[in-house]
Design a protein around this motif. Structure first.
Motif, PDB file in Angstrom:
ATOM      1  N   CYS A 104      -7.081  -1.031   0.783  1.00  0.00           N
ATOM      2  CA  CYS A 104      -6.190  -1.479   1.849  1.00  0.00           C
ATOM      3  C   CYS A 104      -6.979  -1.691   3.144  1.00  0.00           C
ATOM      4  O   CYS A 104      -7.835  -0.893   3.519  1.00  0.00           O
ATOM      5  N   TYR A 125      -5.809  -1.534   6.104  1.00  0.00           N
ATOM      6  CA  TYR A 125      -5.301  -0.731   7.217  1.00  0.00           C
ATOM      7  C   TYR A 125      -6.057   0.596   7.377  1.00  0.00           C
ATOM      8  O   TYR A 125      -6.596   0.899   8.438  1.00  0.00           O
ATOM      9  N   HIS A 126      -6.118   1.427   6.293  1.00  0.00           N
ATOM     10  CA  HIS A 126      -6.840   2.703   6.389  1.00  0.00           C
ATOM     11  C   HIS A 126      -7.712   2.965   5.159  1.00  0.00           C
ATOM     12  O   HIS A 126      -8.083   4.101   4.892  1.00  0.00           O
ATOM     13  N   GLY A 127      -7.901   1.915   4.344  1.00  0.00           N
ATOM     14  CA  GLY A 127      -8.882   2.023   3.268  1.00  0.00           C
ATOM     15  C   GLY A 127      -8.438   2.645   1.958  1.00  0.00           C
ATOM     16  O   GLY A 127      -9.257   2.801   1.043  1.00  0.00           O
ATOM     17  N   VAL A 128      -7.173   2.982   1.803  1.00  0.00           N
ATOM     18  CA  VAL A 128      -6.723   3.571   0.529  1.00  0.00           C
ATOM     19  C   VAL A 128      -7.011   2.599  -0.620  1.00  0.00           C
ATOM     20  O   VAL A 128      -6.799   1.393  -0.490  1.00  0.00           O
ATOM     21  N   HIS A 184       0.317   4.079   1.066  1.00  0.00           N
ATOM     22  CA  HIS A 184       0.216   4.899   2.273  1.00  0.00           C
ATOM     23  C   HIS A 184       1.339   4.541   3.244  1.00  0.00           C
ATOM     24  O   HIS A 184       2.305   5.269   3.369  1.00  0.00           O
ATOM     25  N   ARG A 185       1.264   3.400   3.891  1.00  0.00           N
ATOM     26  CA  ARG A 185       2.323   3.048   4.832  1.00  0.00           C
ATOM     27  C   ARG A 185       2.828   1.625   4.683  1.00  0.00           C
ATOM     28  O   ARG A 185       3.515   1.110   5.555  1.00  0.00           O
ATOM     29  N   GLY A 186       2.509   1.027   3.555  1.00  0.00           N
ATOM     30  CA  GLY A 186       3.177  -0.233   3.238  1.00  0.00           C
ATOM     31  C   GLY A 186       2.493  -1.514   3.655  1.00  0.00           C
ATOM     32  O   GLY A 186       3.108  -2.588   3.580  1.00  0.00           O
ATOM     33  N   ALA A 187       1.233  -1.460   4.072  1.00  0.00           N
ATOM     34  CA  ALA A 187       0.537  -2.724   4.368  1.00  0.00           C
ATOM     35  C   ALA A 187       0.402  -3.529   3.074  1.00  0.00           C
ATOM     36  O   ALA A 187       0.454  -2.981   1.972  1.00  0.00           O
ATOM     37  N   CYS A 240       0.840  -1.187   0.000  1.00  0.00           N
ATOM     38  CA  CYS A 240       0.000   0.000   0.000  1.00  0.00           C
ATOM     39  C   CYS A 240       0.879   1.242   0.000  1.00  0.00           C
ATOM     40  O   CYS A 240       1.824   1.339   0.786  1.00  0.00           O
TER      41      CYS A 240
END
Ligand code: FES
Ligand SMILES: [Fe+2]
Length: 352
Positions: free
Chosen positions: A82, A84-87, A65-68, A63
């Motif tokens: 994603c 983690y935060h939905g991106v 955003h932060r790599g999930a 991802c």
């Protein structure tokens, strides 16, 4: 003068993970469903899924955003969301939405890599290109894959060894008479032979001088947008059903430097009702026997040390695998040098 040479270590690393700018089979078709699937191939983490029409998509499994891992998220058809935060990231690697915030500069940016894919004969192929070859080149497939006269069935397995060991193994026809001496299909033929290499338009054939269609007598190496191997067709016992000799089109795809996935398509020239008869026969009577042979290969290769090549003593039967190794190394070197030369050119232009 600038120096575009790449180090021996960089070439070795590229060889270990598989040269770029090629198609590689990555997984069986049935493994990819509407639940996102995360895999590692050529040392790269990738995420695959099917949309509602059944088309397969493949993007980097990271991802922006932060790599999930995106493969842990949700399939929204043309994109993954994603966990983690939905991106939301599209099949083209472009961020489509960031639902947690009203306006986000990430939207519309191509933040991760996307991989061209196609599906054929029960397998999924992906294009692994470098920065100069994000668009896929053509793959001129072996005849067995393109003609209606042929039937092909895929056997695939994970082997805990370098992909280069698995390629060496196929490029070594002589092992059939020994390693597979106790097997349904390779118990016949010479246990001693002289080997020869014959060039083809797309690679070369390496085989026993004077023995054909008895055992694992010759092997062809091809590089036509993908590295492939053709194992000499073996005659089959009558009870194996209708059709001509039985061959294999093989590929070996690196997972990482220590693991690979082998893809062996069992091919037979057979069409019409005979194809159905052959497929039935294969599934019910022959497939287990083939797995037994593949297991013999897997066990011997997984038992070899990772640095086995540093201490080997090759003889005349190994000229085929030596030629393949040279080819793979040269391709890796050329590809890395091209990228290095392009970087140098761009730096020079920027400095003007
Ligand atoms: S890490 Fe994927 S949305 Fe935050
Ligand atoms: Fe084998």
């Amino acid at each position: 003068m600038t120096d575009n040479t790449v180090t021996e270590d960089a070439i070795a690393e590229r060889v270990a993970l598989g040269p770029l700018n090629r198609w590689w089979p990555i997984v069986s078709s049935w493994m990819v469903t509407d639940t996102p699937l995360g895999l590692t191939r050529l040392g790269e983490k990738i995420a695959l899924w099917r949309d509602k029409d059944g088309s397969v998509h493949c993007i980097e499994d990271r991802c922006p955003h932060r790599g999930a891992r995106l493969s842990m998220g949700w399939n929204l058809g043309d994109r993954l969301a994603c966990w983690y935060h939905g991106v939301e990231v599209g099949a083209d690697g472009v961020v489509k939405d960031v639902p947690a915030i009203a306006e986000c500069p990430m939207i519309g940016e191509k933040c991760i890599k996307s991989y061209p894919v196609f599906e054929h004969m029960g397998g999924i192929f992906a294009w692994f290109g470098d920065e100069l070859h994000e668009e896929a080149d053509k793959f001129d497939m072996p005849e067995e894959f393109e003609s209606d006269e042929w039937s092909a069935m895929l056997c695939t397995a994970h082997w805990k060894c370098s992909w280069t060991y698995a390629v060496d193994n196929v490029m070594d026809p002589m092992h059939g008479a020994y390693l597979h001496a106790v097997s349904h299909s390779m118990a016949e033929g010479d246990r001693e032979a002289k080997m020869q290499i014959d060039k083809t338009n797309t690679g070369f054939i390496f085989g026993k001088s004077g023995q054909r269609d008895v055992n694992f007598d010759w092997i062809e190496w091809g590089d036509t947008g993908s590295f492939w191997l053709r194992v000499s067709p073996l005659p089959y016992r009558k009870e194996a059903g209708p059709g001509g000799n039985f061959g294999i089109i093989g590929f070996v795809t690196p997972i990482d430097a220590e693991n690979c996935r082998v893809f062996f398509w069992r091919t037979r020239k057979v069409s019409g009702w005979q194809r159905d008869a052959w497929k039935f026969m294969y599934r019910h009577k022959l497939e287990t026997l083939h797995w037994d042979v593949l297991e013999q290969d897997r066990v011997i290769l997984e038992g070899m040390d990772p640095d086995a090549r540093d201490k080997e003593f090759l003889y005349q039967h190994d000229t085929g695998l030596a030629r393949t190794r040279r080819h793979v190394e040269q391709e890796a070197k050329d590809q890395l040098e091209n990228v290095a030369a392009n970087g140098t050119k761009q730096a020079a232009q920027a400095a003007e």
